[in-house]
Structures are given as C-alpha cells and as structure tokens.
Write a protein that holds these residues in place. Structure first.
Motif, short mmCIF file in Angstrom:
data_model
loop_
_atom_site.label_atom_id
_atom_site.label_comp_id
_atom_site.label_asym_id
_atom_site.label_seq_id
_atom_site.Cartn_x
_atom_site.Cartn_y
_atom_site.Cartn_z
N UNK A 240 -13.18 6.84 8.95
CA UNK A 240 -12.59 5.63 8.40
C UNK A 240 -12.10 5.89 6.97
N UNK A 241 -12.88 6.67 6.22
CA UNK A 241 -12.45 7.06 4.88
C UNK A 241 -11.10 7.77 4.92
N UNK A 242 -10.96 8.71 5.86
CA UNK A 242 -9.71 9.46 5.97
C UNK A 242 -8.55 8.57 6.38
N UNK A 243 -8.82 7.59 7.23
CA UNK A 243 -7.75 6.68 7.64
C UNK A 243 -7.21 5.91 6.45
N UNK A 244 -8.07 5.57 5.50
CA UNK A 244 -7.65 4.81 4.32
C UNK A 244 -6.99 5.72 3.29
N UNK A 245 -7.60 6.88 3.04
CA UNK A 245 -7.12 7.74 1.96
C UNK A 245 -5.94 8.61 2.38
N UNK A 246 -5.97 9.13 3.60
CA UNK A 246 -4.89 10.01 4.07
C UNK A 246 -4.45 9.58 5.47
N UNK A 247 -3.88 8.39 5.60
CA UNK A 247 -3.53 7.88 6.94
C UNK A 247 -2.36 8.64 7.56
N UNK A 248 -2.28 8.56 8.87
CA UNK A 248 -1.08 9.04 9.57
C UNK A 248 0.03 8.01 9.45
N UNK A 249 -0.34 6.74 9.55
CA UNK A 249 0.63 5.66 9.40
C UNK A 249 -0.04 4.43 8.80
N UNK A 250 0.76 3.62 8.13
CA UNK A 250 0.32 2.30 7.66
C UNK A 250 1.34 1.29 8.15
N UNK A 251 0.85 0.23 8.77
CA UNK A 251 1.71 -0.83 9.28
C UNK A 251 1.35 -2.16 8.61
N UNK A 252 2.33 -3.01 8.42
CA UNK A 252 2.12 -4.37 7.91
C UNK A 252 2.61 -5.35 8.95
N UNK A 253 1.84 -6.41 9.13
CA UNK A 253 2.23 -7.40 10.14
C UNK A 253 1.69 -8.76 9.75
N UNK A 254 2.25 -9.80 10.35
CA UNK A 254 1.74 -11.15 10.21
C UNK A 254 0.82 -11.46 11.38
N UNK A 255 -0.31 -12.06 11.09
CA UNK A 255 -1.26 -12.43 12.14
C UNK A 255 -1.61 -13.90 12.01
N UNK A 256 -1.52 -14.62 13.11
CA UNK A 256 -1.89 -16.03 13.09
C UNK A 256 -3.41 -16.17 13.09
N UNK A 257 -3.92 -16.93 12.13
CA UNK A 257 -5.36 -17.17 12.04
C UNK A 257 -5.64 -18.66 12.23
N UNK A 258 -6.14 -19.03 13.40
CA UNK A 258 -6.37 -20.44 13.70
C UNK A 258 -7.29 -21.13 12.71
N UNK A 259 -8.32 -20.43 12.21
CA UNK A 259 -9.26 -21.06 11.29
C UNK A 259 -8.61 -21.41 9.96
N UNK A 260 -7.55 -20.65 9.58
CA UNK A 260 -6.82 -20.94 8.35
C UNK A 260 -5.59 -21.81 8.59
#
Length: 420
Positions: free
Chosen positions: A339-359
């Motif tokens: 998980x450390x490697x995924x954050x520090x040296x990722x293969x990809x980073x994606x941004x998206x919108x997510x619907x959160x019913x509680x908010x």
C-alpha cells in the motif's frame, strides 16, 4: 516591510489563518490551546461585524507584511466605527491582538513546512532558540539550544510560542548542522507540571489548568498540529473495493471514463519488501508511517507524484470507538508495504466523482493503483489506495491476473501513469 516576528508572509502561514472561523468570545479563556487552530477570536469581541473587521485588519498584516503601527491605524478606525469599549490600554491591547495572531500563524505555517517528510529526512532535528525578549523568562533561556528529533514528545508542549510575547523559535537541523553548531542531541529537558488558575475575571468564572512550568496557560501546544492531525483521512466504514478472489464490478459514481490504453507492465518487487507474516498490525503501521516521515504521535504531509498533498498519520488506522489499530478489511499487516508503494510510486492515479448518499452529494476521490511480481510468488501483487472526502479504503493481495483485477478500477480521469 518585514513584521516584528522576523518573517515575511508565506503560503502555509496564510493558509493556516484562512482556515479559521470567526468566533465571538467574552474572555480569552473561552477557547483554549489547540482550539485556536480553528477559531479567530478577540476577547470581548462578541459582535460578528466587529469581529469580521478585526479579522480583516489582522489578515491584511499577515498577507502584506504590514507593521504594528499600520494595524493600529486600522484598529482605531474599527473601534470608532463599532463603538467598541474594549478592556486594557490601546497600546497593550493592539500589541496582544496583532503580535499573537501573526506569531502563532507564522509558527503554525512553519510547523506545516516541517511536517514535509522529504525535508525531515534531510533535517530530522529541531533546536529551540531563545528570542530577543526584553524580559527573558529563565526557563526559556534554559531551553535555548535544546536539540531533539522533531518527533520527540517534548515538542508537543514546548513548540514556540510558549507564552504571551514569547519570541522563541524552533529551527530544523541536519546532522551536519548539529555538528557544525556544536550542539548535542537530547535528552529532552524534564517537564515539571504545575497547576495554574485562569479566567479569574471571566464571566464563566476561574478554572484550574495544568501546564509545564515556564509555559503560559494556553500555549502548551504545537500551533497547527491539531489541524494537521484532523486532516488525516479516516478508514471508511464501508469498503467499496472488490475482493481479490472475484472479478471486480464497476463502482457506482458519476464517472468520466477516459481511455488510457493498457496499464504499465507489472514491476519487480523484492520478496523482502513484504513483512514477516506474523507481524502485528501496530508494528506494520509504525513502519508504514515511518516511510512517510510520520510517527505514532506526529502526522506528516506527503506530496504524491502529481504534487497533491496527503496527510499521513496514525489516525488512518485508529478505531474511533476503541482507539485500537485496525487495518482495512482487505489489507493484511505483512502486505502493508504494498500500500505504501501504491501511494509513493503508483502505476496510475485516477480521479473520479463518487455519489455519497450520507452526504447527499458527489465528492472527488483519488485512486492509486499498483501491481507487480514478487519473487517466489506465483500470482501478481496488487495494491489499491482510494481516498477523498469520507475517508480512505484500500486493498492488497495476490491475484492470478492483476491487469484483469485492476482494469474495472481504472475509472474517472487519468492523472498519472508510470513511465516505462
């Protein structure tokens, strides 16, 4: 022109002050220590319009580096406009409002800078330096030259400013700086606690607080640290990520799918990157924090490969009810370095919108993906870190086909792809 605390305005200082809300108060004891990280107050300013104007005058000094005399001119105009009957002499009152806000916002901004893990690697020590106060406090003079690791618990209560009018500062040092300046690392000065009575003239009456000797009540905290800790993403109660044993289904959300071609080929991961299978969750978390320059007691600000900031701290793994260390449902202790490697040296980073019913709204989230081959393992390793408003979730493990597992998770807008 530089202000009296010896600093020119800088982004972290300005951002810290911008993050405060105006709070009417009758006495300086109405809010205490780290509550000042979130609230702008002027004791006795209970009218919101008055407080708004006073804040504007202070903010102008912080943003433009204006002087106390210039602030006093603004102060006189505000007092005349609102007819405010404040306590104390003009010179003393204006100095307290101006000096305390500018100095503590400066200190909080410096603390934010010192939380940068890359900077901490180069300069892991802090030194306490006495200021040029006209009437030095004996304890502050005694602390002058105290040199400790920046994550030493002593700084929790002894990070300047340490009292009204205190001009002491904390500076970062490298090991070479320590040697060149003839300093000695540790031990931390012994802390002698004492009870102090505050708010004797407060409408709410007096109360007793416990503070380290030599520190004025209300200053026994590190400016900005509580805000930094509260910025650490919490573990989401509901894990939206698919199990590694199944083919992941598309996540719900408001998505803009962007064709990105195939993922980068799986990287090579040394077998020793994984921790021993019997490692405990607290042990694994301590190592995880250390890789970002954080500790069990002090969070750190990490900037990913795109420059986006993530505050990493123990709170990511702390159960809100019990305080115990807990991992995401699909993260095993010995796989946490993935998980450390995924954050520090990722293969990809994606941004998206997510619907959160509680908010009741869609929120922006970032998803970090990583996969690789571990020597001695028949299956590929995968790691997913997903964070944004509402907290974080993650997954680590081994799957037969890592590209097939990760493909449906490549949703939104591609922000980064590891070059091959």
């Amino acid at each position: 022109m530089a202000v009296s605390h010896g600093s020119l305005p800088f982004k972290e200082q300005i951002d810290y002050f911008h993050g405060k809300v105006n709070l009417p108060t009758r006495s300086w004891t109405d809010i205490y220590t780290s509550e000042h990280d979130y609230a702008f107050v002027v004791a006795g300013a209970v009218k919101r319009d008055l407080l708004l104007d006073l804040r504007g005058a202070v903010e102008k000094s912080i943003a433009n580096g204006t002087t106390l005399e210039q602030f006093r001119k603004d102060f006189d105009q505000i007092v005349g406009k609102h007819g405010w009957q404040y306590q104390g002499e003009r010179g003393w009152r204006t100095n307290v409002i101006w000096e305390t806000n500018l100095r503590q916002s400066y200190n909080a901004g410096r603390e934010a800078q010192m939380a940068d893990p890359e900077l901490r690697k180069r300069r892991p020590y802090g030194v306490y330096r006495h200021g040029d106060s006209a009437h030095p406090r004996p304890q502050h003079l005694a602390w002058n030259g105290t040199t400790l690791p920046l994550d030493d618990a002593w700084w929790v209560t002894h990070s300047p400013s340490c009292g009204w009018g205190c001009k002491c500062k904390k500076f970062m040092l490298s090991a070479r700086d320590v040697e060149r300046q003839g300093l000695t690392i540790g031990p931390a000065p012994a802390i002698e606690w004492e009870d102090r009575v505050v708010g004797k003239n407060s409408p709410n009456g007096p109360r007793t607080v416990r503070v380290p000797k030599g520190i004025d009540p209300g200053f026994e905290y590190a400016p900005g640290q509580s805000r930094l800790a509260n910025s650490v993403p919490q573990l989401r109660a509901r894990d939206p990520l698919p199990a590694q044993s199944t083919t992941p289904a598309s996540a719900t959300g408001l998505l803009i799918h962007q064709a990105a071609g195939p993922m980068p080929l799986p990287r090579s991961i040394p077998a020793k990157r994984l921790l021993p299978t019997k490692v405990t969750a607290p042990q694994a978390v301590t190592q995880f924090l250390g890789e970002f320059g954080a500790t069990d007691s002090a969070p750190a600000v990490f900037r990913d490969v795109t420059g986006d900031a993530l505050v990493v701290g123990r709170e990511m793994f702390t159960d809100a009810k019990t305080g115990a260390i807990t991992l995401a449902q699909q993260v095993k202790s010995h796989e946490l370095p993935l998980l450390t490697d995924a954050i520090k040296t990722p293969d990809e980073i994606w941004a998206r919108l997510e619907w959160q019913p509680d908010l009741g709204k869609a929120t922006l989230r970032r998803r970090y993906l990583m996969h690789g081959r571990v020597k001695g393992k028949a299956s590929n390793a995968v790691a997913v870190f997903d964070q944004g408003d509402g907290g974080w979730s993650g997954a680590t493990g081994f799957v037969e086909d890592s590209e097939q597992y990760l493909e449906p998770l490549r949703q939104g807008v591609l922000l980064y792809r590891r070059p091959e």
